[in-house]
Write a protein that holds these residues in place. Structure first.
Motif, PDB file in Angstrom:
ATOM      1  N   THR A  43     -18.718  -0.020  -7.940  1.00  0.00           N
ATOM      2  CA  THR A  43     -17.339   0.400  -7.483  1.00  0.00           C
ATOM      3  C   THR A  43     -16.755  -0.636  -6.076  1.00  0.00           C
ATOM      4  OG1 THR A  43     -17.881   2.526  -8.044  1.00  0.00           O
ATOM      5  CG2 THR A  43     -16.010   2.332  -6.653  1.00  0.00           C
ATOM      6  N   VAL A  44     -15.866  -1.276  -6.445  1.00  0.00           N
ATOM      7  CA  VAL A  44     -15.216  -2.091  -5.521  1.00  0.00           C
ATOM      8  C   VAL A  44     -13.962  -1.703  -4.906  1.00  0.00           C
ATOM      9  CG1 VAL A  44     -14.249  -4.456  -4.854  1.00  0.00           C
ATOM     10  CG2 VAL A  44     -16.298  -4.319  -6.680  1.00  0.00           C
ATOM     11  N   LYS A  45     -13.770  -1.468  -3.631  1.00  0.00           N
ATOM     12  CA  LYS A  45     -12.416  -0.980  -2.878  1.00  0.00           C
ATOM     13  C   LYS A  45     -11.724  -2.026  -2.178  1.00  0.00           C
ATOM     14  CE  LYS A  45     -14.109   3.606  -2.783  1.00  0.00           C
ATOM     15  NZ  LYS A  45     -14.606   4.757  -1.832  1.00  0.00           N
ATOM     16  N   PHE A  46     -10.565  -1.886  -2.031  1.00  0.00           N
ATOM     17  CA  PHE A  46      -9.841  -2.848  -1.493  1.00  0.00           C
ATOM     18  C   PHE A  46      -8.529  -2.581  -1.072  1.00  0.00           C
ATOM     19  CE2 PHE A  46      -8.369  -3.748  -5.480  1.00  0.00           C
ATOM     20  CZ  PHE A  46      -6.884  -4.173  -5.561  1.00  0.00           C
ATOM     21  N   ARG A  47      -7.861  -2.878   0.064  1.00  0.00           N
ATOM     22  CA  ARG A  47      -6.309  -2.428   0.419  1.00  0.00           C
ATOM     23  C   ARG A  47      -5.289  -3.509  -0.229  1.00  0.00           C
ATOM     24  NH1 ARG A  47      -6.143   1.903   3.978  1.00  0.00           N
ATOM     25  NH2 ARG A  47      -8.104   2.354   5.233  1.00  0.00           N
ATOM     26  N   VAL A  48      -4.460  -2.970  -0.668  1.00  0.00           N
ATOM     27  CA  VAL A  48      -3.372  -3.867  -0.977  1.00  0.00           C
ATOM     28  C   VAL A  48      -2.548  -4.235   0.258  1.00  0.00           C
ATOM     29  CG1 VAL A  48      -0.931  -3.699  -2.195  1.00  0.00           C
ATOM     30  CG2 VAL A  48      -2.783  -2.648  -3.244  1.00  0.00           C
ATOM     31  N   PRO A  49      -2.164  -5.654   0.348  1.00  0.00           N
ATOM     32  CA  PRO A  49      -1.749  -5.998   1.662  1.00  0.00           C
ATOM     33  C   PRO A  49      -0.363  -5.553   1.904  1.00  0.00           C
ATOM     34  CG  PRO A  49      -2.218  -7.756   0.180  1.00  0.00           C
ATOM     35  CD  PRO A  49      -2.484  -6.563  -0.597  1.00  0.00           C
ATOM     36  N   THR A  50      -0.081  -5.145   3.080  1.00  0.00           N
ATOM     37  CA  THR A  50       1.011  -4.062   3.494  1.00  0.00           C
ATOM     38  C   THR A  50       2.357  -5.047   3.120  1.00  0.00           C
ATOM     39  OG1 THR A  50       1.074  -5.424   5.836  1.00  0.00           O
ATOM     40  CG2 THR A  50      -0.223  -3.131   5.409  1.00  0.00           C
ATOM     41  N   ASP A  51       2.428  -6.425   3.102  1.00  0.00           N
ATOM     42  CA  ASP A  51       3.810  -6.920   2.716  1.00  0.00           C
ATOM     43  C   ASP A  51       3.745  -7.082   1.178  1.00  0.00           C
ATOM     44  OD1 ASP A  51       1.498  -8.688   2.245  1.00  0.00           O
ATOM     45  OD2 ASP A  51       2.730 -10.357   2.967  1.00  0.00           O
ATOM     46  N   GLY A  58       5.873  -4.587  -8.105  1.00  0.00           N
ATOM     47  CA  GLY A  58       5.968  -5.613  -8.971  1.00  0.00           C
ATOM     48  C   GLY A  58       5.441  -6.963  -8.800  1.00  0.00           C
ATOM     49  N   ASP A  59       4.974  -7.136  -7.556  1.00  0.00           N
ATOM     50  CA  ASP A  59       3.877  -8.086  -6.864  1.00  0.00           C
ATOM     51  C   ASP A  59       2.693  -7.856  -8.089  1.00  0.00           C
ATOM     52  OD1 ASP A  59       5.663  -9.212  -5.418  1.00  0.00           O
ATOM     53  OD2 ASP A  59       4.743  -8.436  -3.601  1.00  0.00           O
ATOM     54  N   HIS A 107       1.975 -16.406  -2.505  1.00  0.00           N
ATOM     55  CA  HIS A 107       0.839 -16.570  -1.424  1.00  0.00           C
ATOM     56  C   HIS A 107      -0.489 -16.835  -1.971  1.00  0.00           C
ATOM     57  CE1 HIS A 107       4.309 -15.305   1.058  1.00  0.00           C
ATOM     58  NE2 HIS A 107       4.476 -14.380   0.429  1.00  0.00           N
ATOM     59  N   ARG A 108      -1.220 -17.498  -1.362  1.00  0.00           N
ATOM     60  CA  ARG A 108      -2.740 -17.486  -1.585  1.00  0.00           C
ATOM     61  C   ARG A 108      -3.521 -17.053  -0.247  1.00  0.00           C
ATOM     62  NH1 ARG A 108      -5.185 -23.471  -2.650  1.00  0.00           N
ATOM     63  NH2 ARG A 108      -3.223 -23.837  -1.526  1.00  0.00           N
ATOM     64  N   ASN A 109      -4.320 -16.013  -0.531  1.00  0.00           N
ATOM     65  CA  ASN A 109      -5.134 -15.653   0.620  1.00  0.00           C
ATOM     66  C   ASN A 109      -6.428 -14.962   0.082  1.00  0.00           C
ATOM     67  OD1 ASN A 109      -4.244 -13.157  -0.283  1.00  0.00           O
ATOM     68  ND2 ASN A 109      -3.016 -12.474   1.173  1.00  0.00           N
TER      69      ASN A 109
END
Length: 71
Positions: free
Chosen positions: A31-39, A43-44, A18-20
């Motif tokens: 300091t950078v924060k992000f959320r791992v995509p729910t899908d 191992g991804d 996927h690309r997004n």
């Protein structure tokens, strides 16, 4: 755009790839924060390219790839 990470792809995507864009908070800070995509599955991998630019006359830039493995 401040706070957004744009991922670029320079090859054909493989099946299931996927690309997004992942929204990031604090992209202009140390300091950078992000959320791992729910899908995302265990191992991804998420590949990010960090860009740092100075305020000098010639605006030097440095890029660093960061690879995050989902657990």
């Amino acid at each position: 755009m401040a706070g957004d990470l744009q991922l670029g792809l320079h090859r054909e995507k493989t099946e299931g790839e996927h690309r997004n864009t992942i929204g990031m908070r604090g992209a202009d800070t140390e300091t950078v924060k992000f959320r791992v995509p729910t899908d995302a599955k265990s191992g991804d991998t998420i590949h990010m390219i960090a860009e740092v630019k100075d305020d000098g006359t010639h605006n030097l830039k440095h890029y660093q790839r960061v690879i995050i493995t989902v657990k």
